[in-house]
Structure formats: structure tokens, C-alpha cells
Design a protein around this motif. Structure first.
Motif, PDB file in Angstrom:
ATOM      1  N   GLY A 137      -2.824  15.601   8.821  1.00 15.25           N
ATOM      2  CA  GLY A 137      -4.075  14.995   9.251  1.00 15.25           C
ATOM      3  C   GLY A 137      -4.039  14.600  10.716  1.00 15.25           C
ATOM      4  O   GLY A 137      -3.018  14.755  11.403  1.00 15.25           O
ATOM      5  N   GLN A 138      -5.147  14.078  11.197  1.00 17.27           N
ATOM      6  CA  GLN A 138      -5.252  13.703  12.609  1.00 17.27           C
ATOM      7  C   GLN A 138      -4.238  12.622  12.971  1.00 17.27           C
ATOM      8  O   GLN A 138      -3.605  12.671  14.027  1.00 17.27           O
ATOM      9  CB  GLN A 138      -6.668  13.207  12.907  1.00 17.27           C
ATOM     10  CG  GLN A 138      -6.888  12.841  14.367  1.00 17.27           C
ATOM     11  CD  GLN A 138      -8.310  12.404  14.638  1.00 17.27           C
ATOM     12  OE1 GLN A 138      -9.110  12.240  13.723  1.00 17.27           O
ATOM     13  NE2 GLN A 138      -8.646  12.208  15.898  1.00 17.27           N
TER      14      GLN A 138
ATOM     15  N   LYS B  68       6.168  -3.891   7.379  1.00 18.65           N
ATOM     16  CA  LYS B  68       4.717  -3.924   7.220  1.00 18.65           C
ATOM     17  C   LYS B  68       4.082  -2.827   8.072  1.00 18.65           C
ATOM     18  O   LYS B  68       4.364  -2.697   9.255  1.00 18.65           O
ATOM     19  CB  LYS B  68       4.161  -5.288   7.621  1.00 18.65           C
ATOM     20  CG  LYS B  68       4.468  -6.379   6.594  1.00 18.65           C
ATOM     21  CD  LYS B  68       3.670  -7.633   6.873  1.00 18.65           C
ATOM     22  CE  LYS B  68       3.884  -8.662   5.754  1.00 18.65           C
ATOM     23  NZ  LYS B  68       3.085  -9.879   5.981  1.00 18.65           N
ATOM     24  N   ILE B  69       3.219  -2.088   7.426  1.00 17.55           N
ATOM     25  CA  ILE B  69       2.495  -1.032   8.127  1.00 17.55           C
ATOM     26  C   ILE B  69       1.019  -1.357   8.008  1.00 17.55           C
ATOM     27  O   ILE B  69       0.480  -1.500   6.911  1.00 17.55           O
ATOM     28  CB  ILE B  69       2.741   0.345   7.483  1.00 17.55           C
ATOM     29  CG1 ILE B  69       4.232   0.679   7.533  1.00 17.55           C
ATOM     30  CG2 ILE B  69       1.940   1.417   8.184  1.00 17.55           C
ATOM     31  CD1 ILE B  69       4.553   1.992   6.899  1.00 17.55           C
ATOM     32  N   ASN B  70       0.333  -1.471   9.128  1.00 18.88           N
ATOM     33  CA  ASN B  70      -1.102  -1.714   9.105  1.00 18.88           C
ATOM     34  C   ASN B  70      -1.800  -0.367   8.929  1.00 18.88           C
ATOM     35  O   ASN B  70      -1.759   0.472   9.824  1.00 18.88           O
ATOM     36  CB  ASN B  70      -1.553  -2.376  10.403  1.00 18.88           C
ATOM     37  CG  ASN B  70      -2.964  -2.924  10.277  1.00 18.88           C
ATOM     38  OD1 ASN B  70      -3.734  -2.467   9.445  1.00 18.88           O
ATOM     39  ND2 ASN B  70      -3.283  -3.902  11.095  1.00 18.88           N
ATOM     40  N   VAL B  71      -2.407  -0.156   7.744  1.00 14.85           N
ATOM     41  CA  VAL B  71      -3.037   1.137   7.440  1.00 14.85           C
ATOM     42  C   VAL B  71      -4.554   1.024   7.493  1.00 14.85           C
ATOM     43  O   VAL B  71      -5.228   1.949   7.133  1.00 14.85           O
ATOM     44  CB  VAL B  71      -2.587   1.642   6.054  1.00 14.85           C
ATOM     45  CG1 VAL B  71      -1.094   1.873   6.058  1.00 14.85           C
ATOM     46  CG2 VAL B  71      -2.988   0.685   4.957  1.00 14.85           C
TER      47      VAL B  71
ATOM     48  N   TRP C 148      -4.241   7.380   4.321  1.00 15.37           N
ATOM     49  CA  TRP C 148      -4.010   6.916   5.692  1.00 15.37           C
ATOM     50  C   TRP C 148      -4.356   7.981   6.731  1.00 15.37           C
ATOM     51  O   TRP C 148      -4.131   7.781   7.917  1.00 15.37           O
ATOM     52  CB  TRP C 148      -2.544   6.533   5.876  1.00 15.37           C
ATOM     53  CG  TRP C 148      -2.074   5.453   4.958  1.00 15.37           C
ATOM     54  CD1 TRP C 148      -2.824   4.562   4.252  1.00 15.37           C
ATOM     55  CD2 TRP C 148      -0.710   5.161   4.631  1.00 15.37           C
ATOM     56  NE1 TRP C 148      -2.017   3.740   3.510  1.00 15.37           N
ATOM     57  CE2 TRP C 148      -0.719   4.074   3.718  1.00 15.37           C
ATOM     58  CE3 TRP C 148       0.517   5.694   5.027  1.00 15.37           C
ATOM     59  CZ2 TRP C 148       0.453   3.523   3.192  1.00 15.37           C
ATOM     60  CZ3 TRP C 148       1.669   5.143   4.506  1.00 15.37           C
ATOM     61  CH2 TRP C 148       1.640   4.073   3.609  1.00 15.37           C
ATOM     62  N   GLN C 149      -4.869   9.133   6.284  1.00 13.78           N
ATOM     63  CA  GLN C 149      -5.231  10.257   7.151  1.00 13.78           C
ATOM     64  C   GLN C 149      -4.023  10.881   7.854  1.00 13.78           C
ATOM     65  O   GLN C 149      -4.158  11.549   8.871  1.00 13.78           O
ATOM     66  CB  GLN C 149      -6.283   9.838   8.180  1.00 13.78           C
ATOM     67  CG  GLN C 149      -7.587   9.396   7.541  1.00 13.78           C
ATOM     68  CD  GLN C 149      -8.639   9.013   8.545  1.00 13.78           C
ATOM     69  OE1 GLN C 149      -8.359   8.802   9.716  1.00 13.78           O
ATOM     70  NE2 GLN C 149      -9.878   8.914   8.089  1.00 13.78           N
ATOM     71  N   LEU C 150      -2.839  10.643   7.309  1.00 17.62           N
ATOM     72  CA  LEU C 150      -1.665  11.355   7.796  1.00 17.62           C
ATOM     73  C   LEU C 150      -1.637  12.766   7.225  1.00 17.62           C
ATOM     74  O   LEU C 150      -1.182  13.705   7.880  1.00 17.62           O
ATOM     75  CB  LEU C 150      -0.393  10.607   7.409  1.00 17.62           C
ATOM     76  CG  LEU C 150      -0.115   9.330   8.206  1.00 17.62           C
ATOM     77  CD1 LEU C 150       0.963   8.492   7.541  1.00 17.62           C
ATOM     78  CD2 LEU C 150       0.288   9.659   9.643  1.00 17.62           C
TER      79      LEU C 150
ATOM     80  N   ASP D 116       2.987   9.086  -3.388  1.00 19.35           N
ATOM     81  CA  ASP D 116       3.166   8.996  -1.938  1.00 19.35           C
ATOM     82  C   ASP D 116       2.212   9.929  -1.204  1.00 19.35           C
ATOM     83  O   ASP D 116       1.694   9.583  -0.130  1.00 19.35           O
ATOM     84  CB  ASP D 116       4.618   9.335  -1.572  1.00 19.35           C
ATOM     85  CG  ASP D 116       5.561   8.152  -1.772  1.00 19.35           C
ATOM     86  OD1 ASP D 116       5.063   7.050  -2.097  1.00 19.35           O
ATOM     87  OD2 ASP D 116       6.777   8.326  -1.608  1.00 19.35           O
ATOM     88  N   LEU D 117       1.955  11.106  -1.750  1.00 15.46           N
ATOM     89  CA  LEU D 117       0.989  12.013  -1.128  1.00 15.46           C
ATOM     90  C   LEU D 117      -0.398  11.379  -1.101  1.00 15.46           C
ATOM     91  O   LEU D 117      -1.124  11.496  -0.105  1.00 15.46           O
ATOM     92  CB  LEU D 117       0.949  13.340  -1.882  1.00 15.46           C
ATOM     93  CG  LEU D 117       2.199  14.216  -1.820  1.00 15.46           C
ATOM     94  CD1 LEU D 117       2.019  15.473  -2.661  1.00 15.46           C
ATOM     95  CD2 LEU D 117       2.529  14.590  -0.379  1.00 15.46           C
TER      96      LEU D 117
END
Length: 297
Positions: free
Chosen positions: A213-214, A294-297, A189-191, A182-183
Motif C-alpha cells: 500500500g501507499q 506503541k504504534i499510532n495507526v 493501516w494501508q501498508l 496480521d494481514l
């Protein structure tokens, strides 16, 4: 992340994927060391996928591993000719399905990093300290009174809430392969940001730091009011325990956290590689059809 995406593209999952990664990662690390020795001044960033194809994925142990699992010969041929479409394996997963229980873990990890930054004014270093802090959050929950029907099995509050990650002992810290997956996703995803530490301490095993992240900053700002006060009693309990852990250990070194782990019977009575705590047994559910989010990454 690229090595994992390629394995998933081949069709590996579960133990097969783990065995593939165990085969390919040492080859990758050695190839990087060899490259450093010969071309230390060249930036690999723009050539990384080519580097993987030519120096890692086409290596004989990888080819042997693919054939052991009866991988399609056309796919094996792409590995042999150093022409695996690595970039496409990322594009093909630009939209990913996740269940509600996974999304909850991602949000709680973001809140953990946010709290840590407020307390320590820095990211978490080394990487194994993040694993230990997540473990200690679950440990605190597992020690709470819960009235759970499975309390006798050692889950406690984890039957109700807490991260879904299972941890094993690794020398003087804890580690979770599922947490690390998960990391990796959150970094992609720049999270989260992951940086190599220039001057690591001798006792550090994973010489990376993790920080927000940004994209995480934008996310936390956008949903600040909702995240500051959960409606769910379970999530409130989870966050309280997590905040307690961060408040206690945000300024602790790896040695300090390891010393605390040794004071816990579950850890000190376990040998290297042995599971010290299982993740939550039940998943969160919603009233809607659980086909995924659904996540658009």
C-alpha cells in the motif's frame, strides 16, 4: 476487520473470538450475496457499518452466540437494535501495543511483498499463495542446520528466527489464521492493499490479491538503508531463505506452488486441517522493558 473489532470490543478473545467469527462470517457473506442480487449498482462503501448492524450483527444466531457466552445484556441490546458502535471500536484502538516479535514479523512481510513485486511486477494472487510463500519460508528455515536444543522437536532454525505463524493444510494449500489476522491489520493501516479479483481462476479459493500500500512505500523508502542490510545474523538468515523462496516462486501459479507443496513430506503426509508446521517457539527480546511498542495507526 470490522467484524473482528466488534468481537474484540465485546470482550471475546482466543477460542471465543474464533467461534464468534465462525458464526458471524457466513451470515455476512450471505447478506452480501443477497444484497448483490437486489442492489448490484449501489456502492456499499459509505453504508457498510449500517449494513453490518442491520443485516449481520442483529441476526438471531449472533444474538444466541452472545447469550451463550453470558455477554452483558446492555451489549446484547445494542446488537438486537442494530446499533453497535462499530466506528468507535476502530477509534478506541487507534493506538495499539505490539511486542518486538510482532513488529519483526510485520517488517519481514513488507520485505516479502517488496521482493515479490520486484520479481513479478505485481501483487500476490490469489490470497492463499501469500500464505503458502510465508509457509515455505518457515519450512526452509526449519530444514536448516541450527544446533538448536529443540532440533529434535522439528523446529530447527525456527527456534532462532522465522515467522511466529502456525500453518495447517487446507486442501491443496496451507493457511494460518494468525497470519491472516496480521494481514488484516496491515490492510487496515494501508501498508497492504487488498483487491477483489474480477476474473478469478477456477482453482482459486481466496479470490483476492495482496500488494504493497501507499503507507508501505513511504515506510520502505524512509528506512531503506536500515532494511537493506540487517545487523542481526538471525534476520539475515531469515531474509536469505525468504528471498530464495520468492525468487523460486514469484512467477509460479497456484497450481505450481501446490505441486511443490505436494512434494514435501510434511504437507503430503498431512490430512486437511492438520498442522503442517509450527511457528517459532521463542520471541525476540530487547534490553528494554518488554511492555510493548506503541504504534499510532
Amino acid at each position: 476487520m470490522a467484524l473482528r473489532r466488534v468481537g474484540e470490543w465485546v470482550g471475546f478473545e482466543g477460542d471465543e473470538l474464533s467461534e464468534y467469527l465462525a458464526t458471524v462470517r457466513p451470515i455476512h457473506n450471505q447478506a452480501l450475496e443477497d444484497r448483490k442480487a437486489g442492489q448490484a449498482e449501489r456502492d456499499l462503501r459509505d453504508e457498510y457499518f449500517e449494513f453490518l448492524n442491520e443485516n449481520v450483527l442483529s441476526a438471531e444466531p449472533v444474538i444466541t452466540h452472545l447469550r451463550r457466552y453470558q455477554t452483558d445484556e446492555e451489549v446484547v441490546g445494542l446488537f438486537e437494535t442494530a446499533s453497535v458502535p462499530i466506528r468507535d471500536t476502530f477509534r478506541s484502538q487507534s493506538v495499539i501495543d505490539y511486542e518486538l516479535d510482532e513488529i519483526v514479523d510485520f517488517v519481514m512481510l513488507l520485505k516479502l511483498l517488496e521482493r515479490y513485486h520486484k520479481m513479478a511486477d505485481s501483487g500476490i494472487e490469489p490470497l492463499e499463495n501469500l500464505h503458502s510463500l510465508v509457509y515455505l519460508t518457515n519450512y526452509q528455515l526449519s530444514e536448516s542446520d541450527s544446533y538448536s536444543v529443540t532440533e529434535d522437536h522439528g523446529f530447527g532454525m525456527l527456534e532462532k528466527t522465522g515467522y511466529r505463524y502456525t500453518f495447517e493444510r487446507r486442501d491443496d494449500y496451507v493457511w494460518s489464521d494468525s497470519l491472516q489476522r496480521d494481514l488484516d491489520r496491515l490492510v487496515a493501516w494501508q501498508l497492504f492493499d487488498r483487491e477483489l479479483i474480477d476474473e478469478p481462476k477456477p482453482e482459486w479459493d481466496r479470490t483476492y490479491s495482496i500488494s504493497l500500500g501507499q503507507a508501505a512505500t513511504l515506510f520502505l523508502t524512509r528506512f531503506e538503508k536500515r532494511l537493506d542490510s540487517f545487523d542481526s545474523l538471525l534476520l539475515k538468515e531469515w531474509e536469505m531463505r525468504q528471498n530464495d523462496v520468492i525468487d523460486d516462486f514469484a512467477t509460479s501459479s497456484k497450481v505450481g506452488i501446490s505441486s511443490h507443496l505436494e512434494s514435501l513430506d510434511r504437507f503430503s503426509n498431512s490430512s486437511d486441517g492438520q498442522i503442517v508446521l509450527n511457528g517459532r517457539a521463542k520471541k525476540f527480546t530487547s534490553d528494554q522493558d518488554q511492555r510493548g511498542i506503541k504504534i499510532n495507526v
